[in-house]
Write an enzyme that holds these catalytic residues in place. Structure first.
Site, PDB file in Angstrom:
ATOM      1  N   SER A   1       6.690 -60.128  44.579  1.00  0.00           N
ATOM      2  CA  SER A   1       6.872 -59.284  45.765  1.00  0.00           C
ATOM      3  C   SER A   1       7.375 -57.877  45.425  1.00  0.00           C
ATOM      4  CB  SER A   1       7.820 -59.969  46.737  1.00  0.00           C
ATOM      5  OG  SER A   1       7.275 -61.212  47.095  1.00  0.00           O
TER       6      SER A   1
ATOM      7  N   ARG B   1      12.121 -68.553  41.779  1.00  0.00           N
ATOM      8  CA  ARG B   1      11.900 -69.972  42.073  1.00  0.00           C
ATOM      9  C   ARG B   1      10.687 -70.495  41.318  1.00  0.00           C
ATOM     10  NH1 ARG B   1      11.152 -71.822  47.793  1.00  0.00           N
ATOM     11  NH2 ARG B   1       9.703 -70.100  47.792  1.00  0.00           N
TER      12      ARG B   1
ATOM     13  N   ASP C   1       3.928 -61.732  49.203  1.00  0.00           N
ATOM     14  CA  ASP C   1       4.565 -62.743  50.068  1.00  0.00           C
ATOM     15  C   ASP C   1       3.970 -62.775  51.480  1.00  0.00           C
ATOM     16  OD1 ASP C   1       5.669 -60.242  50.586  1.00  0.00           O
ATOM     17  OD2 ASP C   1       7.721 -60.941  50.762  1.00  0.00           O
TER      18      ASP C   1
END
Length: 454
Positions: A149, A85, A198
């Protein structure tokens, strides 16, 4: 016939109770688990014992929580799996709408995920350029927060060495390299301010809303936690002024055997069949990747003992991952029709009694997961309370993850158990809204505000 049925049901009850007994933990056993977690935290924080501790207690170089005065536009990247993203995050005053986000999702095809550093990071940059075109921000230089992550050893807020790939990635020339440098080499116009885990992003996103948030928790496919620790207690980093967020990597708690007392034969089977045997032992008792498999092995045991599925072991039940964790959420609906439907779809001969037994198995496995997770949270909040030398601590835990969000009673069971195991702490849980996007931007915003040295 009535007598036969009563005898059969009584035998079924006895066997089910015996099989599930090791998963029903007493408060005393949970207190012992909390104390073990606390001991491992101390080992991981100490310079002398860090290398042998099952908790890595990794420094994140995030030293300040947002205070609400942060302003500006930031770019956030979120790479944690097959989807990547890109977000434009606008941090305004609360009166002007607080944090606003625009985002696009891009796919990382398997051939790119398994290629090499150049191809992977060039693909990431092409996604960023597409985002810039779509949102008409070409030519602007924005501070960037990067949520990555995968297991990293951070040596600065903007430096992180990739320890190993997970989740289907295997791009060559990345392990052992600084992922921020790989990204910088691919984008020379951007200032990469912060590399973020994260869990840390979750804490930061919640801290923006609630100043008492000092803990981040994820309970989804995997599980992890982070919290704000006093620098004087972090032996692995120079300096003892102020605080730093510690990424516990707590899924690995117990990899040294210290929680073997809590591991049942069903957990042992799940562990030996997993892609990482004898690693992430705590995670394998709590997180979504494993709970359905624990239930499947318990059902096989009950069938072999002639108290489930008319004593048959249906072939489908011998298939790995045939009973995913989402079923544990679904069967909690009132009544037992849903569980019977699921079992029938899997081709299992199912009676009303069978449906109720499977529902009880699912409930017990999820309940243990929530209670074991609570022991970890209790250890963390108690540590914060003692650090502050307070008799009573008010603290907020920012949480994300599908198990926590989707399961009808996991969150309540977690909260109720933390109340018992950390009686001197008033713990509030706050669901994170997009920690990995908003959190990364807020870490970059705080870093810019504090003008941390690069």
């Amino acid at each position: 016939h009535l007598g036969d049925r009563t005898m059969r049901l009584r035998k079924q009850r006895e066997v089910v109770a015996e099989v599930l007994a090791p998963l029903r933990l007493s408060v005393t056993e949970l207190e012992k688990l909390r104390n073990l977690m606390r001991r491992e935290m101390e080992k991981g924080l100490s310079k002398e014992t860090n290398s042998t501790a099952s908790l890595r207690m990794l420094p994140t170089y995030v030293c300040n929580l947002p205070d609400g005065t942060e302003r500006g536009n930031f770019l956030a990247l979120d790479l944690g799996g097959t989807n990547f993203r890109v977000l434009l995050v606008q941090v305004r005053s609360k009166e002007d709408g607080g944090v606003r986000m625009k985002s696009e999702v891009y796919t990382i095809p398997p051939d790119i995920a398994q290629s090499n550093a150049t191809e992977l990071f060039d693909h990431i940059v092409s996604c960023i350029m597409d985002f810039y075109h779509k949102h008409n921000i070409l030519g602007t230089s924005l501070p960037l927060g990067f949520t990555f992550s995968f297991p990293c050893s951070q040596i600065g807020l903007d430096k992180g060495i990739l320890l190993r790939w997970t989740k289907g990635f295997s791009a060559a020339n990345c392990v052992g390299e600084d992922v921020v440098k790989l990204l910088r080499d691919a984008i020379d116009r951007h200032e990469v301010v912060a590399l973020v885990n994260d869990t840390v992003g979750t804490m930061m996103a919640c801290a923006y809303v609630d100043q008492k948030c000092e803990v981040g928790l994820i309970v989804g496919t995997g599980t992890n936690a982070c919290y704000m620790e006093e620098m004087r207690n972090v032996g692995t980093v120079e300096g003892d002024e102020g605080r730093m967020c510690i990424n516990m990597e707590w899924g690995a708690f117990g990899d040294d055997g210290c929680i073997s007392h809590y591991i049942t034969p069903y957990d042992e089977k799940v562990n030996s069949e997993s892609i990482n045997p004898n690693q992430q032992r705590y995670e394998k008792l709590i997180s979504g990747m494993y709970l359905g498999e624990i239930v499947r092995y318990i059902m096989l045991e009950l069938a072999s003992r002639k108290v489930l599925f008319k004593g048959q072991q249906p072939p489908t039940l011998k298939t790995k991952d045939v009973f995913p964790t989402k079923y544990l959420t679904n069967v909690e609906d009132p009544g037992h029709h849903y569980v019977c439907n699921i079992l029938e779809e899997l081709g299992m001969p199912v009676s009303t009694e069978d449906g109720l037994v499977v529902k009880e198995v699912c409930h017990t496995v999820t309940s243990r997961a929530a209670r074991m997770c609570a022991a970890g949270v209790a250890a963390v909040v108690e540590k914060i309370r003692e650090n502050k030398r307070m008799t009573k601590l008010d603290v907020t835990v920012g949480v994300d993850g599908t198990v926590y969000k989707m399961h009808p009673f996991f969150a309540k069971q977690l909260q109720d158990t933390v109340t018992i195991l950390a009686p001197n702490c008033n713990v509030k849980f706050l669901l994170s809204e997009d920690g990995s996007g908003k959190g990364a931007a807020l870490i970059a915003a705080v870093a810019c505000q504090n003008k941390m040295p690069a």
